[in-house]
Write a protein that holds these residues in place. Structure first.
Motif, PDB file in Angstrom:
ATOM      1  N   VAL A 156      14.022  24.824 -12.654  1.00 16.76           N
ATOM      2  CA  VAL A 156      13.471  23.996 -12.882  1.00 16.76           C
ATOM      3  C   VAL A 156      12.470  23.831 -13.907  1.00 16.76           C
ATOM      4  CG1 VAL A 156      11.874  22.033 -11.989  1.00 16.76           C
ATOM      5  CG2 VAL A 156      13.017  22.745 -10.209  1.00 16.76           C
ATOM      6  N   ILE A 157      12.553  21.901 -14.823  1.00 13.59           N
ATOM      7  CA  ILE A 157      13.099  22.701 -16.039  1.00 13.59           C
ATOM      8  C   ILE A 157      11.549  21.453 -16.169  1.00 13.59           C
ATOM      9  CG2 ILE A 157      13.044  21.145 -18.199  1.00 13.59           C
ATOM     10  CD1 ILE A 157      16.133  20.332 -17.076  1.00 13.59           C
ATOM     11  N   ASP A 164       0.485  -0.838  -0.311  1.00  9.90           N
ATOM     12  CA  ASP A 164       0.310  -0.203  -0.007  1.00  9.90           C
ATOM     13  C   ASP A 164       0.967   1.055   0.090  1.00  9.90           C
ATOM     14  OD1 ASP A 164      -2.615   1.685  -0.564  1.00  9.90           O
ATOM     15  OD2 ASP A 164      -2.599   1.952   2.158  1.00  9.90           O
ATOM     16  N   ALA A 165       1.288   1.773  -1.530  1.00  8.07           N
ATOM     17  CA  ALA A 165       1.867   2.971  -0.554  1.00  8.07           C
ATOM     18  C   ALA A 165       1.288   3.999  -0.320  1.00  8.07           C
ATOM     19  CB  ALA A 165       2.239   3.803  -2.798  1.00  8.07           C
ATOM     20  N   SER A 166       1.524   4.490   0.249  1.00  7.45           N
ATOM     21  CA  SER A 166       1.746   5.491   1.911  1.00  7.45           C
ATOM     22  C   SER A 166       2.624   6.960   1.156  1.00  7.45           C
ATOM     23  CB  SER A 166       1.765   5.575   3.132  1.00  7.45           C
ATOM     24  OG  SER A 166       3.039   4.790   3.967  1.00  7.45           O
ATOM     25  N   PHE A 167       2.924   7.360   0.239  1.00 15.02           N
ATOM     26  CA  PHE A 167       3.911   8.200  -0.495  1.00 15.02           C
ATOM     27  C   PHE A 167       3.111   8.930  -1.996  1.00 15.02           C
ATOM     28  CE2 PHE A 167       5.962   4.688  -1.074  1.00 15.02           C
ATOM     29  CZ  PHE A 167       6.417   5.091  -2.495  1.00 15.02           C
ATOM     30  N   SER A 168       4.002   9.801  -1.714  1.00 14.24           N
ATOM     31  CA  SER A 168       3.641  10.243  -3.456  1.00 14.24           C
ATOM     32  C   SER A 168       5.153  10.539  -3.899  1.00 14.24           C
ATOM     33  CB  SER A 168       2.328  11.297  -3.096  1.00 14.24           C
ATOM     34  OG  SER A 168       1.704  11.216  -2.993  1.00 14.24           O
ATOM     35  N   LEU A 169       5.511   9.994  -5.212  1.00 14.44           N
ATOM     36  CA  LEU A 169       6.257  10.208  -5.305  1.00 14.44           C
ATOM     37  C   LEU A 169       6.829  11.506  -6.856  1.00 14.44           C
ATOM     38  CD1 LEU A 169       9.530   9.055  -5.679  1.00 14.44           C
ATOM     39  CD2 LEU A 169       8.425   7.591  -7.029  1.00 14.44           C
ATOM     40  N   ILE A 170       7.507  12.893  -6.575  1.00 15.26           N
ATOM     41  CA  ILE A 170       7.729  13.314  -7.541  1.00 15.26           C
ATOM     42  C   ILE A 170       8.880  13.165  -8.854  1.00 15.26           C
ATOM     43  CG2 ILE A 170       7.428  16.129  -8.444  1.00 15.26           C
ATOM     44  CD1 ILE A 170       5.691  16.553  -5.779  1.00 15.26           C
ATOM     45  N   ALA A 171       9.061  13.460  -9.697  1.00 16.07           N
ATOM     46  CA  ALA A 171       9.959  13.485 -10.455  1.00 16.07           C
ATOM     47  C   ALA A 171      10.315  15.118 -10.943  1.00 16.07           C
ATOM     48  CB  ALA A 171      10.200  13.225 -11.759  1.00 16.07           C
ATOM     49  N   ILE A 172      11.850  15.296 -10.563  1.00 16.57           N
ATOM     50  CA  ILE A 172      11.827  16.855 -11.276  1.00 16.57           C
ATOM     51  C   ILE A 172      13.167  16.758 -11.666  1.00 16.57           C
ATOM     52  CG2 ILE A 172      13.104  18.715 -10.030  1.00 16.57           C
ATOM     53  CD1 ILE A 172      11.450  17.930  -7.212  1.00 16.57           C
ATOM     54  N   HIS A 173      12.782  17.808 -13.374  1.00 12.96           N
ATOM     55  CA  HIS A 173      13.853  17.473 -14.306  1.00 12.96           C
ATOM     56  C   HIS A 173      14.651  18.725 -13.976  1.00 12.96           C
ATOM     57  CE1 HIS A 173      12.616  14.149 -16.916  1.00 12.96           C
ATOM     58  NE2 HIS A 173      11.512  14.148 -16.577  1.00 12.96           N
ATOM     59  N   CYS A 174      16.482  18.527 -13.426  1.00 11.26           N
ATOM     60  CA  CYS A 174      16.651  20.100 -12.958  1.00 11.26           C
ATOM     61  C   CYS A 174      18.030  19.511 -13.500  1.00 11.26           C
ATOM     62  CB  CYS A 174      16.604  19.981 -12.061  1.00 11.26           C
ATOM     63  SG  CYS A 174      17.210  21.648 -11.281  1.00 11.26           S
ATOM     64  N   ARG A 175      18.762  19.897 -14.013  1.00 16.74           N
ATOM     65  CA  ARG A 175      20.674  20.793 -13.796  1.00 16.74           C
ATOM     66  C   ARG A 175      21.075  21.244 -12.634  1.00 16.74           C
ATOM     67  NH1 ARG A 175      20.601  16.065 -17.243  1.00 16.74           N
ATOM     68  NH2 ARG A 175      19.387  16.587 -18.553  1.00 16.74           N
ATOM     69  N   LEU A 176      20.623  21.343 -11.737  1.00 18.78           N
ATOM     70  CA  LEU A 176      21.509  21.849 -10.280  1.00 18.78           C
ATOM     71  C   LEU A 176      22.000  20.877  -9.884  1.00 18.78           C
ATOM     72  CD1 LEU A 176      18.470  24.758  -8.829  1.00 18.78           C
ATOM     73  CD2 LEU A 176      20.460  24.992 -10.754  1.00 18.78           C
ATOM     74  N   GLU A 177      23.241  21.347  -9.792  1.00 21.51           N
ATOM     75  CA  GLU A 177      23.341  20.301  -7.924  1.00 21.51           C
ATOM     76  C   GLU A 177      22.487  20.047  -6.923  1.00 21.51           C
ATOM     77  OE1 GLU A 177      26.483  19.042  -8.112  1.00 21.51           O
ATOM     78  OE2 GLU A 177      26.646  19.987  -9.896  1.00 21.51           O
ATOM     79  N   ASP A 178      22.916  18.396  -6.284  1.00 21.77           N
ATOM     80  CA  ASP A 178      21.550  18.404  -5.200  1.00 21.77           C
ATOM     81  C   ASP A 178      21.396  19.091  -4.317  1.00 21.77           C
ATOM     82  OD1 ASP A 178      24.758  17.932  -4.189  1.00 21.77           O
ATOM     83  OD2 ASP A 178      23.831  16.161  -3.379  1.00 21.77           O
ATOM     84  N   TYR A 179      22.366  20.121  -3.594  1.00 18.98           N
ATOM     85  CA  TYR A 179      22.764  21.143  -2.284  1.00 18.98           C
ATOM     86  C   TYR A 179      21.930  22.481  -2.842  1.00 18.98           C
ATOM     87  CZ  TYR A 179      26.961  23.268  -4.423  1.00 18.98           C
ATOM     88  OH  TYR A 179      27.491  24.416  -5.384  1.00 18.98           O
ATOM     89  N   ARG A 180      22.329  22.674  -4.461  1.00 17.75           N
ATOM     90  CA  ARG A 180      21.801  23.988  -4.635  1.00 17.75           C
ATOM     91  C   ARG A 180      19.780  24.212  -4.356  1.00 17.75           C
ATOM     92  NH1 ARG A 180      21.007  29.257  -4.414  1.00 17.75           N
ATOM     93  NH2 ARG A 180      20.388  30.294  -6.529  1.00 17.75           N
ATOM     94  N   LEU A 181      19.232  22.971  -5.416  1.00 17.42           N
ATOM     95  CA  LEU A 181      17.748  21.928  -5.037  1.00 17.42           C
ATOM     96  C   LEU A 181      17.500  22.320  -3.802  1.00 17.42           C
ATOM     97  CD1 LEU A 181      15.467  21.564  -7.278  1.00 17.42           C
ATOM     98  CD2 LEU A 181      16.194  19.088  -6.639  1.00 17.42           C
TER      99      LEU A 181
END
Length: 160
Positions: A140-141, A13-30
């Motif tokens: 964010v693209i 049972d999925a008790s979460f949502s998953l959002i895909a992000i297309h972005c060329r930033l570094e992880d800390y910046r995002l």
């Protein structure tokens, strides 16, 4: 005698949502921009996610909102590693060349740069508002919700 087969996927049972992000930033910046625009407090976990026998490691940020009983995870979906390429031993010249290999946390989402997992038992959060807010960030693209039933490696989304 009847044979009864019990499928483990029936209890998932999925008790979460998953959002895909297309972005060329570094992880800390995002992570900083998500904290700023969504009012989060994402912090990098001390250990990265390691899969495929340490062949790939993925950065992960987490914030637990105790007020709403929600856990937010931002994880990189792409890991690029330089590896030495194999050469034949009979080579006249000694060239040490490297090959860049790309590993994905979720192979079926090869083009996605980052994944935002929002875990809440009762799913009490406005997913459309989250998507619109992330999309309003200029760097964010695009962003969209991922259908969890289409993911083959759901166990890669267990971060504990």
């Amino acid at each position: 005698m009847a044979l009864h087969k019990l499928l483990v996927d029936d209890f998932y049972d999925a008790s979460f949502s998953l959002i895909a992000i297309h972005c060329r930033l570094e992880d800390y910046r995002l992570a900083y921009l998500l904290n700023k625009h969504l009012g989060l407090n994402l912090e990098r976990k001390p250990q990265d996610l390691d899969y495929n026998y340490f062949a790939a490691s993925f950065s992960i940020y987490e914030w637990e909102n105790t007020k709403f009983d929600t856990i937010w995870n931002l994880v990189s979906n792409i890991c690029k590693k330089e590896e030495a390429s194999l050469q034949s031993s009979g080579s006249l010249f000694e060239n040490s060349t490297t090959v860049t290999r790309t590993h994905n946390l979720l192979p079926e989402l090869k083009t996605v740069d980052y994944l935002l997992k929002v875990s809440n038992e009762h799913r009490h959060f406005n997913e459309k508002h989250i998507l619109n807010t992330i999309q309003s960030i200029p760097q964010v693209i695009t962003t969209y919700t991922v259908d969890i039933d289409q993911i083959k490696y759901k166990d890669h989304l267990i971060f504990d």
